[in-house]
Design an enzyme around this catalytic site. Structure first.
Site, PDB file in Angstrom:
ATOM      1  CB  CYS A  34      -0.917  -0.018   1.223  1.00 46.01           C
ATOM      2  SG  CYS A  34      -1.821   1.519   1.500  1.00 46.01           S
ATOM      3  CB  CYS A  37       0.118   2.017   4.028  1.00 43.09           C
ATOM      4  SG  CYS A  37      -1.567   1.394   3.827  1.00 43.09           S
TER       5      CYS A  37
END
Length: 295
Positions: A34, A37
């Site tokens: 991600c 993230c």
């Protein structure tokens, strides 16, 4: 529940739920693949590290390795960031993507929850010591009060109540310049509190007050109705007799509230601030002032 899921639940209970009984736990649901993230992680790590003393900690949950946990929290996209306290989710922090946004949200949460922190523990330890210093100060033992506040200052050098107590003790000892230096050394945020305003008022009062060994000549002149002499007499009395000083100023206001651009009222308000606006004596004098102004 599979053995792997049970292990994940046990780990989550140990690493997140149990710490949340006393701390605010920021839970970051993330994954290695991600991109957002990875951008958010440094922000979360920095801010939560800065808030450690406030009782905040960070727990990271890899959704790939903890699919069962992610499903229990209905995590449908990442990054997802929650705040947990005492085993309950108390806020969704996902929208906070900058340090400023995250700090603002954490500050709001911490004001509403009884989170145990180093700061609150330190404050609880200081409270009785500060109260002791204030009691000694109220008794007029400025030398001993200064000693107490200086010892407390070694523990909390930027605490506004401690700095205010030191300053007022120094003022009582006639060391106004040192008191001014104590107040000037405070960080901007700490210098905004009411206790600092009270100390500043006491400092202003000390600068204004003009102690006179023999008041008889000044009293005789004031008795003729000379406003300047009465104003000087009030200033001389402020150093040792606040009742007499207030009575003189109230009488001046009753006679001519606009004299010298309201100087008597301004001096009286400074006296109130220096004594402390919550003090019963100030409340009584305020009632007298209100009766003069609005009676």
């Amino acid at each position: 529940m599979s053995p792997q899921e049970k292990e994940a639940v046990d780990a989550f209970r140990r690493d997140v739920v149990e710490p949340s009984m006393t701390s605010l736990v920021v839970i970051d649901f993330w994954a290695e693949w991600c991109g957002p993230c990875k951008a958010l992680t440094p922000v979360l790590e920095k801010v939560t590290a800065d808030y450690t003393s406030k009782g905040v900690m960070l727990a990271k949950v890899d959704v790939d390795a903890n699919q069962f946990i992610a499903a229990q929290f209905q995590v449908r996209s990442i990054p997802t960031v929650y705040a947990m306290f005492q085993g309950q989710l108390v806020a969704d922090l996902t929208s906070a993507r900058t340090e400023s946004q995250l700090r603002t949200m954490l500050d709001q949460i911490l004001r509403q929850l009884p989170v145990q922190s180093e700061d609150s523990a330190a404050e609880a330890e200081l409270e009785p010591l500060i109260a002791m210093g204030e009691q000694i100060l109220a008794e007029g033992d400025h030398e001993r009060a200064l000693s107490v506040f200086e010892q407390i200052a070694e523990m909390a050098p930027e605490h506004p109540q401690v700095a205010a107590g030191r300053a007022r003790a120094l003022i009582g000892l006639g060391r106004a310049d040192e008191a001014e230096a104590v107040l000037a050394a405070l960080p901007e945020e700490a210098a905004k509190g009411p206790e600092i305003e009270r100390a500043r008022a006491a400092l202003a009062l000390a600068r204004e007050a003009t102690p006179v060994e023999d008041l008889s000549e000044l009293e005789a002149k004031a008795a003729t109705g000379d406003m300047e002499a009465r104003y000087e007499l009030a200033g001389a009395r402020m150093a040792s007799d606040r009742d007499a000083a207030a009575a003189t100023l109230l009488a001046m206001i009753a006679e001519d509230r606009d004299w010298n651009e309201g100087a008597a009222r301004a001096r009286l308000l400074t006296l109130f601030e220096a004594v402390g606006l919550e003090d019963p004596w100030v409340s009584a004098q305020r009632r007298k002032l209100s009766a003069i102004l609005f009676g």
